[in-house]
Scaffold this active site. Structure first.
Site, PDB file in Angstrom:
ATOM      1  N   HIS A 150     -11.165   5.017  -6.584  1.00 44.73           N
ATOM      2  CA  HIS A 150     -10.734   5.960  -7.277  1.00 44.73           C
ATOM      3  C   HIS A 150     -11.784   6.518  -8.318  1.00 44.73           C
ATOM      4  CE1 HIS A 150      -8.142   8.529  -9.820  1.00 44.73           C
ATOM      5  NE2 HIS A 150      -7.860   7.662 -10.526  1.00 44.73           N
ATOM      6  N   ASN A 197     -11.281  13.296 -12.261  1.00 44.26           N
ATOM      7  CA  ASN A 197     -10.125  12.618 -11.662  1.00 44.26           C
ATOM      8  C   ASN A 197      -9.109  13.431 -11.295  1.00 44.26           C
ATOM      9  OD1 ASN A 197      -7.888  10.742 -11.472  1.00 44.26           O
ATOM     10  ND2 ASN A 197      -8.192   9.828 -13.494  1.00 44.26           N
ATOM     11  N   CYS A 203      -2.811   7.092  -9.751  1.00 39.24           N
ATOM     12  CA  CYS A 203      -3.966   7.322  -8.904  1.00 39.24           C
ATOM     13  C   CYS A 203      -3.770   6.360  -7.807  1.00 39.24           C
ATOM     14  CB  CYS A 203      -5.221   7.113  -9.952  1.00 39.24           C
ATOM     15  SG  CYS A 203      -5.047   8.274 -11.500  1.00 39.24           S
TER      16      CYS A 203
HETATM   17  N1  ACO Z   1     -15.297  14.428 -26.982  1.00 41.05           N
HETATM   18  C1  ACO Z   1     -16.031  13.632 -27.907  1.00 41.05           C
HETATM   19  N2  ACO Z   1     -15.418  12.731 -28.642  1.00 41.05           N
HETATM   20  C2  ACO Z   1     -14.172  12.197 -28.126  1.00 41.05           C
HETATM   21  C3  ACO Z   1     -13.685  12.845 -26.774  1.00 41.05           C
HETATM   22  C4  ACO Z   1     -14.335  13.794 -26.378  1.00 41.05           C
HETATM   23  N3  ACO Z   1     -13.703  14.462 -25.404  1.00 41.05           N
HETATM   24  N4  ACO Z   1     -12.462  11.748 -26.402  1.00 41.05           N
HETATM   25  C5  ACO Z   1     -12.378  11.002 -27.361  1.00 41.05           C
HETATM   26  N5  ACO Z   1     -13.545  11.168 -28.246  1.00 41.05           N
HETATM   27  C6  ACO Z   1     -13.911  10.072 -29.379  1.00 41.05           C
HETATM   28  C7  ACO Z   1     -12.712   9.405 -30.003  1.00 41.05           C
HETATM   29  O1  ACO Z   1     -11.775  10.044 -30.948  1.00 41.05           O
HETATM   30  C8  ACO Z   1     -13.428   7.983 -30.595  1.00 41.05           C
HETATM   31  O2  ACO Z   1     -13.788   8.592 -31.781  1.00 41.05           O
HETATM   32  P1  ACO Z   1     -13.816   7.567 -33.091  1.00 41.05           P
HETATM   33  O3  ACO Z   1     -14.882   6.393 -32.684  1.00 41.05           O
HETATM   34  O4  ACO Z   1     -14.111   8.331 -34.260  1.00 41.05           O
HETATM   35  O5  ACO Z   1     -12.327   7.096 -33.254  1.00 41.05           O
HETATM   36  C9  ACO Z   1     -14.620   7.956 -29.644  1.00 41.05           C
HETATM   37  O6  ACO Z   1     -14.845   9.015 -28.972  1.00 41.05           O
HETATM   38  C10 ACO Z   1     -14.429   6.776 -28.739  1.00 41.05           C
HETATM   39  O7  ACO Z   1     -13.401   7.109 -28.094  1.00 41.05           O
HETATM   40  P2  ACO Z   1     -12.898   6.002 -26.757  1.00 41.05           P
HETATM   41  O8  ACO Z   1     -11.343   6.495 -26.452  1.00 41.05           O
HETATM   42  O9  ACO Z   1     -13.217   4.434 -27.328  1.00 41.05           O
HETATM   43  O10 ACO Z   1     -13.770   6.355 -25.997  1.00 41.05           O
HETATM   44  P3  ACO Z   1     -14.149   5.625 -24.546  1.00 41.05           P
HETATM   45  O11 ACO Z   1     -15.635   5.229 -24.263  1.00 41.05           O
HETATM   46  O12 ACO Z   1     -12.911   4.703 -24.007  1.00 41.05           O
HETATM   47  O13 ACO Z   1     -13.973   6.804 -23.341  1.00 41.05           O
HETATM   48  C11 ACO Z   1     -12.349   7.491 -21.733  1.00 41.05           C
HETATM   49  C12 ACO Z   1     -12.815   7.521 -23.382  1.00 41.05           C
HETATM   50  C13 ACO Z   1     -13.465   8.433 -21.055  1.00 41.05           C
HETATM   51  C14 ACO Z   1     -11.090   8.196 -21.788  1.00 41.05           C
HETATM   52  C15 ACO Z   1     -12.043   6.101 -21.102  1.00 41.05           C
HETATM   53  O14 ACO Z   1     -11.551   5.184 -22.019  1.00 41.05           O
HETATM   54  C16 ACO Z   1     -11.723   6.196 -19.907  1.00 41.05           C
HETATM   55  O15 ACO Z   1     -12.157   6.812 -18.956  1.00 41.05           O
HETATM   56  N6  ACO Z   1     -10.434   5.408 -19.610  1.00 41.05           N
HETATM   57  C17 ACO Z   1     -10.021   5.076 -18.456  1.00 41.05           C
HETATM   58  C18 ACO Z   1      -9.232   6.264 -17.872  1.00 41.05           C
HETATM   59  C19 ACO Z   1      -8.670   6.004 -16.518  1.00 41.05           C
HETATM   60  O16 ACO Z   1      -9.098   5.298 -15.398  1.00 41.05           O
HETATM   61  N7  ACO Z   1      -7.312   6.087 -16.148  1.00 41.05           N
HETATM   62  C20 ACO Z   1      -6.763   5.743 -15.125  1.00 41.05           C
HETATM   63  C21 ACO Z   1      -6.404   6.583 -13.931  1.00 41.05           C
HETATM   64  S1  ACO Z   1      -5.509   7.757 -14.495  1.00 41.05           S
HETATM   65  C22 ACO Z   1      -4.045   7.995 -13.935  1.00 41.05           C
HETATM   66  O17 ACO Z   1      -3.506   7.184 -13.247  1.00 41.05           O
HETATM   67  C23 ACO Z   1      -3.409   9.529 -13.937  1.00 41.05           C
END
Ligand code: ACO
Length: 328
Positions: free
Chosen positions: A250, A280, A113
């Protein structure tokens, strides 16, 4: 010699993949996706539409808006993690050929990214060294080709699209890109990776190479890194966040953008948001966002943009960029 950012263009494929579409594909809800990410929909390329095709569409617009004749372009850099072909040929080479740019130098950059900011940094260096004068930089991604649509942790986040810019030589310092910061830390490589298909393949069973992400850990490092990087680049250039016309981060997650904006004391009208409509798009997200404010009339000649990116690698980068649309 200085480098100036003189034009922008972008392309988003027609097909929309909404949160309600994803509700039919994996165990998720519109409410969860909206609350955790701010994303409502993303675009998906047609089967026949390649990363290079989207890059070409964005580039055509950027070239036309620059007023350059395409024969003046002497370098093409494409940032992508979803190239037309893994390893070779580079997508930049294919873009240059489809645009009819002749036998000029062209190559890809892999910085996830952060790719567009890395490409900007390299273009600036080529121009300041006097080696090149007019550089086409492209961020282009067909991320749908490397997404596992049974993995709800990743498939809700990513979309397809492309953005492009022309970076030109100028002797007018007031129009020049002020600074570009770039960094990386391979200690965090396993937070975000495509584990199949390379010499380090973990499960090289011939299956597709999909993005795997430890989202929550990535989230925390993203907020810290994006904030620190912007604080550093502003301090080193004796600028305050008040002097920024457009903060263009980003577009990974609204909560990341909000946390960084708040930490820097930025007003809502300074922060550019497109994550709700494109998701994204990795290296394309920053140029697509710049194009958005250009086409809506918000981006004016002389406006100061602050770009801020973060991605797999881990990689990160920021840039202070005046918009200089009138050529040199
Ligand atoms: N729908 C419903 N529930 C979900 C989903 C979904 N799509 N995805 C995960 N969950 C659940 C998980 O299983 C977990 O359940 P549990 O508590 O029973 O175990 C719960 O939701 C919480 O999961 P987390 O992963 O802790 O959720 P978080 O609040 O961190 O959100 C997300 C997840 C949106 C992916 C976030 O962590 C994020 O945006 N991370 C950063 C991504 C990023 O910036 N990447 C860098 C750039 S990408 C690149 O370089 C290609």
């Amino acid at each position: 010699m200085y480098a100036s950012f003189c034009s922008i263009g972008a392309y988003a494929p027609k097909k929309v993949l909404s949160n309600s579409d994803l509700e039919q594909m994996v165990d998720t809800t519109d409410e969860w996706i909206t609350k955790r990410t701010g994303i409502k929909e993303r675009r998906i390329a047609a089967d026949s539409e390649l990363t290079s095709d989207m890059g070409v569409e964005a580039a055509k617009i950027a070239i036309e808006r620059s007023g350059l004749d395409k024969s003046e372009i002497d370098l093409v850099i494409c940032a992508t993690i979803s190239p037309d072909y893994f390893n070779m040929p580079s997508t930049a080479t294919i873009i240059a050929s489809k645009l009819g740019l002749g036998t000029i130098m062209s190559f890809d950059i892999s910085a996830a990214c952060t790719g567009f900011v890395y490409a900007l940094s390299v273009a600036k260096a080529f121009i300041e060294s006097g080696m090149k004068r007019s550089v086409l930089i492209v961020g282009a991604e067909k991320l749908s080709s490397i997404i596992d649509y049974t993995d709800r942790g990743t498939c809700i986040l990513f979309g397809d699209g492309a953005g492009a810019a022309i970076i030109r030589a100028t002797d007018d310092k007031s129009r020049a890109i002020i600074d570009v910061h770039t960094g990386s830390d391979g200690e965090y490589a396993d937070l975000l990776m495509t584990p199949n298909g390379g010499s380090g393949s973990i499960h090289d069973d011939g299956s597709k190479t999909f993005i795997k992400m430890r989202g929550n850990e990535t989230f925390k490092v993203a907020v810290r890194t994006l904030t620190n990087d912007v604080v550093d680049i502003l301090r080193e250039n004796a600028l305050s966040s008040d002097e920024i016309d457009h903060f263009i981060p980003h577009q990974a997650n609204y909560r990341i953008i909000k946390a960084v904006g708040d930490a820097l004391g930025l007003r809502d009208d300074q922060v550019v948001l497109t994550v709700h409509k494109y998701g994204n798009t990795s290296s394309s997200s920053i140029p697509m966002a710049i194009n958005d404010i250009y086409e809506s009339g918000r981006l004016k000649s002389g406006d100061l943009m602050l770009l801020d990116a973060f991605g797999g690698g881990l990689t990160w980068g920021s840039a202070l960029v005046p918009f200089a649309p009138d050529g040199d």
